[in-house]
Each structure stands twice: as structure tokens, then as C-alpha cells.
Design an enzyme around this catalytic site. Structure first.
Site, PDB file in Angstrom:
ATOM      1  N   ARG A 144       0.692  -1.308  -0.131  1.00  0.00           N
ATOM      2  CA  ARG A 144       0.085   0.068   0.037  1.00  0.00           C
ATOM      3  C   ARG A 144       0.916   1.281  -0.030  1.00  0.00           C
ATOM      4  O   ARG A 144       2.044   1.381   0.398  1.00  0.00           O
ATOM      5  CB  ARG A 144      -0.875   0.042   1.174  1.00  0.00           C
ATOM      6  N   LYS A 169      -2.736  -1.578   7.703  1.00  0.00           N
ATOM      7  CA  LYS A 169      -4.344  -1.162   7.672  1.00  0.00           C
ATOM      8  C   LYS A 169      -5.098  -2.147   9.002  1.00  0.00           C
ATOM      9  O   LYS A 169      -5.949  -1.367   9.649  1.00  0.00           O
ATOM     10  CB  LYS A 169      -4.745  -1.572   6.549  1.00  0.00           C
ATOM     11  N   HIS A 246      -2.160   3.566  -5.937  1.00  0.00           N
ATOM     12  CA  HIS A 246      -2.368   2.424  -5.478  1.00  0.00           C
ATOM     13  C   HIS A 246      -3.031   1.363  -6.441  1.00  0.00           C
ATOM     14  O   HIS A 246      -2.944   0.197  -6.206  1.00  0.00           O
ATOM     15  CB  HIS A 246      -3.896   2.911  -4.571  1.00  0.00           C
ATOM     16  N   ARG A 249      -0.622  -1.617  -7.002  1.00  0.00           N
ATOM     17  CA  ARG A 249      -1.015  -2.686  -6.044  1.00  0.00           C
ATOM     18  C   ARG A 249      -1.900  -3.607  -6.551  1.00  0.00           C
ATOM     19  O   ARG A 249      -1.791  -4.790  -6.464  1.00  0.00           O
ATOM     20  CB  ARG A 249      -1.264  -2.316  -4.665  1.00  0.00           C
ATOM     21  N   HIS A 280      -3.703  -8.857   3.625  1.00  0.00           N
ATOM     22  CA  HIS A 280      -5.258  -8.741   3.773  1.00  0.00           C
ATOM     23  C   HIS A 280      -5.975  -9.346   5.150  1.00  0.00           C
ATOM     24  O   HIS A 280      -5.090 -10.310   5.578  1.00  0.00           O
ATOM     25  CB  HIS A 280      -6.046  -9.281   2.499  1.00  0.00           C
ATOM     26  N   TYR A 289      -9.818  -9.216  -6.615  1.00  0.00           N
ATOM     27  CA  TYR A 289      -8.959  -9.179  -7.888  1.00  0.00           C
ATOM     28  C   TYR A 289      -9.477 -10.051  -9.033  1.00  0.00           C
ATOM     29  O   TYR A 289      -9.054 -10.139  -9.955  1.00  0.00           O
ATOM     30  CB  TYR A 289      -7.512  -9.365  -7.389  1.00  0.00           C
TER      31      TYR A 289
END
Length: 319
Positions: A144, A169, A246, A249, A280, A289
Site C-alpha cells: 500500500r 491497515k 494504489h 498494487r 489482507h 481481484y
């Protein structure tokens, strides 16, 4: 109770329970400034709520997020007796359909990286070396942007080619191995970085401006927009969002999945590994994705077609 006091208590409560609550706190602070910090929680009118949420424009995804933030705040305020009621609309407006990001093709990526030097010729602080290294970390390691910006000199293990990603995150740290090409780029940049000021020693930012200061988000965004223009990479597909740093990524994840499909790998088995690599919370965050590019969908369709052909053949042979 005034909005200022109630919001401060709510933000403190959320953070005491483990939430970073940075963006949401900014939204609440904006709301407080627009309505008036000394305004009572129960004095906020429906009209003020409408202006804050929608203004004169359409109900966008960001405005939907603002509704959710205010809803959480008023639930807290009512439960604590800071407010008697919520001024929010009874029925939450329908959130608009999300627009998928533009995923760079490999040719577009080559054009972007070739244009880095030209795009930063007159740069005052963010030079080509630091900008290129940032882009390489976003695409080559799937970081990120904030994770790359927060990397310190101590977080980059050049000998073992491992990055320590902290304060992610989800309040977790993780180790990200760098492939041979990325490791070579990291060593090359580290040699250049050592010539720049290190105001905090090994705690100094790894990605730095010419004066050794950390990269600023606004500077990165401006540099990326200029890079897109310089490289002539200006997607015109109205169904996709305007590319941002971003998106690199996203490109990393979709290209990795596409290669796995082409190689005949067990993608479902590998998804948890990719999920952990990307930081994640669960594989569900990575599965989004799977539908991002026509190329990836085509590879997935070919895999399914091969599976059904094999299954059909087995049935016929058995009969």
C-alpha cells in the site's frame, strides 16, 4: 453536549478499542467545523445534514461513507446520552455502484517506468530515484502507498532482501520478501539514499526527498498525474476510475493471479498465501481481484473450460 465534545469522546472511544479511525475522524472533524463546534448534538438540522452529505452534487461513494460515519457517531451519542435523536434520514440513501479501477497492462507499466526520469527533470524535492523506487515497491512488492511511505532505513533488510511492514491497515506487522530484481533495485536506491540526510538515523524514512524528509501524499499524487501525461497513459474507459498510485498494487495482484492461471497452478490453494503477502485480513479481501481484468477472466474461463472437458471425458469413458 456540544458536537466538539461528543465527537472527541467518540473518536477516543473508537481508538481505545483498537481502531485507527483516522479518515473517519477527519470526516467528523469536517462535519463539526461546517455545522459549528459549539452546536448541540440535538440542534443539528436536517438541512445541515443534507448539505454535508450531498451538497449540490450526486450521492457518491464518498458521501455514502460520510453517512456511515455520522450514523456510527449518533448511535454512540444517543447510547451515552449526549444526544436524544439522530438527524440523519430515516432511510439510508442507496450507495452508488462502485467503479472498478483501471488495471495497467504490462505495456503501460513499461511506458510509465521509461517516463519516470523525464517526468521528474525539474522536480524540487521528489526526484526520479525516490519516485521510481516508490513505484517499484507498489508494483513489485504489492505494498500500500502508506506502507511504502512509512518504511524506515531499519525496515529494509538488504542482506536478506526482506521488508518489514509495520503499522498496517489492520494493526499488524508482516515481512515481505523482495524478488531478485526488486532486491537489486533496493540495493541501488539504498546506496543513493545513504548520501542524503538521515535526520532520525535508522528511523529515517527509506523513501526520501532530496533533503531527507519523508514523501508527502499530495506530492506523490501530483507526480503520478504528471507521469501519466508524460508516458501518454491516459485511459479513456469511463467505466473505470482514474488511475492512482494504489492501482499498481492492484496490478501486482491481478498479474500474479493471471500467471498462476496460465501456469496451471491451484489458485484457490495459493490465494491465502497471496492474501498474507498483501496484508489482507482474509482471502476474501484478495478474491475481489479475480474479476478485475478481461485477461484474468479469460484465463479463469479457460481453466474452467478445461475442467469441464476433463470431467465430461471421464463420464463418457466411464459409460
Amino acid at each position: 453536549m456540544t458536537l466538539r465534545d461528543a465527537i472527541d469522546r467518540y473518536v477516543a472511544w473508537r481508538r481505545n478499542h483498537g481502531a485507527k479511525f483516522e479518515t473517519n475522524a477527519q470526516i467528523l472533524d469536517q462535519f463539526c467545523r461546517e455545522v459549528g463546534p459549539e452546536t448541540s448534538c440535538d440542534e443539528v438540522s436536517d438541512a445541515q445534514i443534507h448539505v454535508f452529505l450531498v451538497g449540490n452534487g450526486a450521492y457518491t461513494g464518498y458521501r455514502a461513507a460520510k453517512y456511515g460515519v455520522l450514523d456510527g457517531f449518533y448511535r454512540f451519542a444517543i447510547s451515552r446520552g449526549h444526544a436524544a435523536h439522530s438527524p440523519l434520514p430515516m432511510h439510508k440513501p442507496r450507495r452508488p455502484a462502485s467503479v472498478p479501477p483501471h488495471i495497467f497492462t504490462r505495456e503501460e507499466l513499461r511506458r510509465l517506468f521509461r517516463a519516470v526520469n523525464v517526468s521528474r527533470v525539474r522536480a524540487v524535492q521528489l526526484d526520479a530515484a525516490s519516485f521510481r523506487m516508490l513505484l517499484l515497491l507498489l508494483y513489485g512488492a504489492g505494498l500500500r502507498r502508506g506502507e511504502a511511505q512509512r518504511l524506515t532505513m531499519a525496515d529494509v533488510d538488504l542482506r536478506n532482501a526482506v521488508l518489514t511492514i509495520r503499522d498496517t491497515k489492520f494493526y499488524k506487522n508482516r515481512l515481505v520478501p523482495a524478488g531478485p530484481d526488486l532486491a537489486k533495485a533496493l540495493r541501488r536506491y539504498a546506496a543513493d539514499r545513504a548520501k542524503r540526510p538521515l535526520p532520525n538515523g535508522l528511523a529515517s524514512a527509506f523513501l526520501a526527498n532530496r533533503d531527507g524528509s519523508p514523501l508527502k501524499t499530495t506530492t506523490i499524487d501530483n507526480a503520478f498525474r504528471k507521469l501519466l501525461r508524460t508516458a501518454g497513459v491516459q485511459p479513456t474507459d469511463a467505466t473505470c476510475r482514474t488511475p492512482s498510485p494504489h492501482v499498481l498494487r492492484h496490478a501486482f495482484a491481478t498479474h500474479r493471479l493471471t500467471e498462476w492461471y496460465r501456469a496451471g497452478a491451484d489458485v484457490q490453494r495459493l490465494l491465502p498465501a497471496l492474501s498474507a503477502f498483501l496484508g489482507h485480513a482474509s482471502p476474501a479481501g484478495t478474491q475481489v481481484y479475480l474479476s478485475m481484468t478481461p485477461e484474468l477472466l479469460r484465463e479463469a474461463s479457460l481453466r474452467f473450460e478445461h475442467y469441464t472437458d476433463q470431467h465430461r471425458k471421464e463420464i463418457l469413458d466411464h459409460d
